[in-house]
Design an enzyme around this catalytic site. Structure first.
Site, PDB file in Angstrom:
ATOM      1  N   TYR A 131       0.852  -1.194   0.000  1.00  0.00           N
ATOM      2  CA  TYR A 131       0.000   0.000   0.000  1.00  0.00           C
ATOM      3  C   TYR A 131       0.886   1.242   0.000  1.00  0.00           C
ATOM      4  O   TYR A 131       1.731   1.402  -0.863  1.00  0.00           O
ATOM      5  CB  TYR A 131      -0.984  -0.051   1.176  1.00  0.00           C
ATOM      6  CG  TYR A 131      -2.138   0.902   0.990  1.00  0.00           C
ATOM      7  CD1 TYR A 131      -2.951   0.838  -0.147  1.00  0.00           C
ATOM      8  CD2 TYR A 131      -2.407   1.872   1.931  1.00  0.00           C
ATOM      9  CE1 TYR A 131      -3.993   1.723  -0.334  1.00  0.00           C
ATOM     10  CE2 TYR A 131      -3.461   2.764   1.758  1.00  0.00           C
ATOM     11  CZ  TYR A 131      -4.249   2.692   0.615  1.00  0.00           C
ATOM     12  OH  TYR A 131      -5.282   3.566   0.433  1.00  0.00           O
ATOM     13  N   LYS A 156     -20.294 -20.209 -10.514  1.00  0.00           N
ATOM     14  CA  LYS A 156     -19.587 -20.011 -11.782  1.00  0.00           C
ATOM     15  C   LYS A 156     -18.150 -19.548 -11.512  1.00  0.00           C
ATOM     16  O   LYS A 156     -17.210 -19.983 -12.181  1.00  0.00           O
ATOM     17  CB  LYS A 156     -20.338 -18.966 -12.621  1.00  0.00           C
ATOM     18  CG  LYS A 156     -19.950 -18.937 -14.094  1.00  0.00           C
ATOM     19  CD  LYS A 156     -20.371 -20.213 -14.807  1.00  0.00           C
ATOM     20  CE  LYS A 156     -20.113 -20.166 -16.295  1.00  0.00           C
ATOM     21  NZ  LYS A 156     -21.166 -19.536 -17.071  1.00  0.00           N
TER      22      LYS A 156
END
Length: 770
Positions: free
Chosen positions: A40, A95
């Site tokens: 970060y 999925k």
């Protein structure tokens, strides 16, 4: 009751232990302050600025290139219809799971709360920079056509509505092969399509791309034959409207060569099927119930070439054969779209793959002697490990040749190697084993059925069709626990202490006494032992009253092994029984042996353990690559421990030259091809991926498998008994239900293998037996 039980199990599966089926996992270190500063602020600013200079760098520094959005508005979910975006989320998560396990693609499900086409399109366009591809899912027609068309035109990443194109691609490959088997030309056959939704339209368009002629196609919707003289036809229906003056399926099917079903159950009757042309091709793809039942179609016409959407019959038209691998190929060349050329390349690759020799592990998984191209095998099986190495390269090449690839592949051999590393095949071991067990379930004795977890295991094995359970224990306790579990199936319960078992108990005792009378066993002692479940269950297997047995959940391993060895004993020509564990690791499945029995085997015994472990690997569909482990590498130490392993390798090279085996070798060199190649290029292991580790003693093997299991959360299958006369396996104390279900499948497969060997020995083929 059964339906309610399945409903509850499905809810528990999705809710526990963590709601849903997917999560985000970091791919970079994050343990230290330095790691976090790079992940970060301030380190993250550097790649941000590089991407700002050139947007293509987003593929270099972020996960975009392997991230697909699975987007729906929930208007046409499976067979459930318009159930809304929230209710569609479990399907979209499913999925996402399929994308990951079959092609190592990260899928993120997004459910949009709108039926407005423009809002849907605009929303997808706004979020598209996040993703490398868009998989549209479960959107009703005709909106689905417009949404996909617009997004393909207006985005520069691959977009595909799988409901349309997945079925089209898989069924097209099956159709090409079926026509070849029937010796028919696609441009001449008459095709009847039952259904006019998104999938039916896409299928028919793709058939035309491969040569089917419009004049030979009749499409039907819920009102009957779609004719050109009908009013208010949609653009898609008008595309397939016929000039013929017919109205019903019964009229349309006469002399038809091909029936494509994407509609409702039982709409094609036997009488209609009889009117079709010779060698009719019938793809009844309605789910869960096809337009005509498989058995009914085959009994009506012996010459029919049949496919369905179901996994319990040959020739399953399953979208998982397509979408993971199509997106894989498209992502890997950074395709700007999935075009017709890429879809047709996938069709051809699937079609050609069906004609190639099938890997033994696929035959094993589906319980086949040998799958070969023909009327019962016109499309690859979903568990075929070759799919990821064949379909993505074909799609990628087509993308490059059609000018939509932004990052062309230059080294195809290297690309295929990378695909195999990604391969979901490493995660398919249990699916393969379960599928194989279901193909020919066997009678398995559960010797501790009065323990609720063991009974739950038997329940799952019965309901999933893995095994035919035989429950040993106190009848009243078992019945009470069955009621608690709502296990209402009529399965055999035997209490070895009960009066109803007296005749069998006496018979087993007499035979056990005869076999062990010179080993200190009296007839009275034999009779007493037959009241114990492990002795009684083992005798059932020995005498052919059962095919296999599992035990050990509630008792120490040594206490369970003793009666097994006394009753079953070692197989002929086996001096030492052993055990192996299959560990499901991130690098793929690893077989470890001996993990439970032999404390300090000799070189001769180590060679025998290695051979039995290799046989186990081959029985389960592995091509075993075996490393005999030590603290030494190829003669670097002359300590007796290292010499023992070295001698075992010499024995194996002499007796079994066909085996890929070498040692003595340290674990890191065994598992790293790179290290091996740099230091020991002479090794017989060469550049192969080692998948079987043989340990020099029980201490090292047992510690290793438990470390792997606990520290790396690796799933384990075992201990699998090697070298016994019958299919009997002893669990680890306190094994979980999942572990016991896995071992039940192992016991079934073990029994199947023994049955095959008996048939070969007796000179019986499968056909004769059937």
């Amino acid at each position: 009751m059964a339906d309610e039980k399945k409903r509850r199990e499905a809810l528990i599966y999705h809710a526990k232990p963590t709601p849903g089926k997917i999560k985000i996992v970091p791919t970079k270190p994050y343990a230290t302050q330095r790691d976090l500063a790079l992940a970060y602020s301030p380190g993250v600013a550097v790649p941000c600025l590089e991407i700002a200079k050139d947007k293509e760098n987003v593929y270099k520094y972020t996960a975009k290139g392997n991230l697909v959005a699975i987007i729906t508005n929930g208007t046409a979910v499976l067979g459930l219809g318009d159930i809304g975006p929230e209710a569609s989320k479990p399907v979209m998560e499913g999925k996402s799971l399929l994308f990951k396990i079959f092609a190592d693609i990260d899928g993120m499900d997004i459910e949009l709360d709108t039926k407005d086409v423009e809002k849907f399109i605009e929303t997808v366009k706004i979020i598209a920079p996040t993703f490398g591809g868009i998989n549209l899912e479960d959107i009703k027609a005709p909106e689905a056509f417009e949404i996909e068309r617009r997004l393909k035109e207006e985005l520069d990443i691959p977009v595909m509505h799988d409901d349309q194109h997945g079925t089209a691609i898989i069924s097209s490959a099956a159709l090409l092969n079926a026509l070849e088997i029937a010796n028919k030309k696609i441009e001449k056959v008459k095709i009847v399509v039952s259904g006019a939704g998104a999938a039916a339209v896409s299928c028919t368009r793709l058939y035309k791309a491969f040569g089917a002629v419009s004049e030979n196609i009749v499409m039907l919707d819920s009102k009957g034959v779609i004719r050109q003289d009908a009013e208010n036809l949609s653009k898609e229906k008008l595309e397939f409207a016929t000039k013929r003056k017919i109205n019903t399926l019964e009229e349309a099917i006469i002399d038809a060569d091909v029936f494509i079903g994407l509609s409702i159950a039982d709409i094609l009757t036997p009488a209609m099927l009889k009117t079709m042309a010779k060698k009719p091709i019938v793809f009844a793809m309605a789910n869960p119930d096809p337009e005509i039942k498989y058995e009914l179609a085959c009994s009506t016409r012996e010459d029919v070439i049949m496919a369905t959407g179901r996994s319990d019959h040959p020739n399953q038209v399953n979208n998982v054969l397509g979408f993971p691998f199509i997106f894989r190929g498209a992502l890997d060349v950074r395709a700007t779209k999935i075009n017709e050329a890429m879809k047709m390349a996938a069709v051809r690759a699937l079609s050609e793959l069906t004609k190639q020799p099938v890997p033994e592990q696929v035959n094993i998984a589906y319980g086949e002697t040998r799958l070969t191209f023909g009327k019962d095998y016109i499309i690859p099986k979903p568990f075929d490990p070759r799919l990821i190495a064949e379909i993505p390269p074909a799609v990628a090449k087509a993308a490059m040749e059609s000018g939509v690839a932004k990052a062309p592949i230059e080294d195809w051999n290297r690309y295929r190697e990378e695909l195999l590393k990604r391969s979901g095949d490493d995660n398919k071991v249990m699916r393969l084993l379960m599928s194989r067990a279901k193909s020919n379930p066997k009678r398995i004795v559960f010797a501790e059925a009065n323990h609720i977890d063991v009974l739950k295991t038997a329940q799952i094995a019965h309901e999933e069709g893995i095994a035919i359970p035989i429950l040993l224990g106190n009848r009243e306790v078992i019945l009470e626990l069955k009621n608690e579990l709502e296990f209402d199936a009529d399965v055999l319960i035997i209490d070895p202490k009960d009066e109803s078992s007296e005749a069998k108990r006496k018979s087993y005792a007499a035979k056990f006494f005869e076999a062990r009378k010179r080993n200190g066993v009296t007839l009275y002692g034999a009779s007493t032992k037959m009241r114990e479940r492990n002795y009684y269950g083992a005798m059932m297997v020995l005498e052919g009253d059962a095919d296999g047995m599992i035990s050990g959940h509630s008792r120490a391993y040594a206490n369970v092994v003793k009666p097994i060895f006394e009753v079953i004993g070692k197989a002929n020509n086996v001096s030492k029984a052993a055990t192996a564990h299959i560990m499901i690791t991130q690098r793929g499945p690893l077989i470890l042996a001996d993990t439970s029995i032999n404390i300090d085997p000799t070189a001769e015994e180590l060679a025998e353990i290695t051979q039995m472990t290799a046989n186990l690997g081959m029985a389960f569909g592995f091509d075993p690559v075996l490393a005999l482990l030590s603290y030494s590498n190829f003669g670097s130490s002359n300590h007796p421990h290292a010499i023992k392993v070295r001698e075992a390798v010499k024995i194996l090279h002499s007796r079994s030259p066909q085996l890929i085996v070498d040692g003595e070798i340290q674990t890191d060199f065994a598992l790293s091809k790179k290290l091996r190649k740099s230091q020991f290029p002479f090794s017989m292991l060469g550049g192969k991926k080692v998948n079987t580790l043989i340990f020099p003693n029980l201490e090292s093997a047992n510690i290793t498998y438990k470390l792997l299991k606990e520290l790396h959360a690796a799933d384990s299958i075992g201990p699998i008994m090697l070298g016994l006369r019958k299919a009997v396996h002893v669990l680890q104390l306190g094994a979980s239900v999942e572990e016991m279900v896995n071992m039940t499948a192992v016991a079934v497969i073990d029994a199947q293998e023994r049955e095959k060997r008996r048939k070969v020995k007796m000179g019986l083929s499968n056909e004769t037996d059937q």
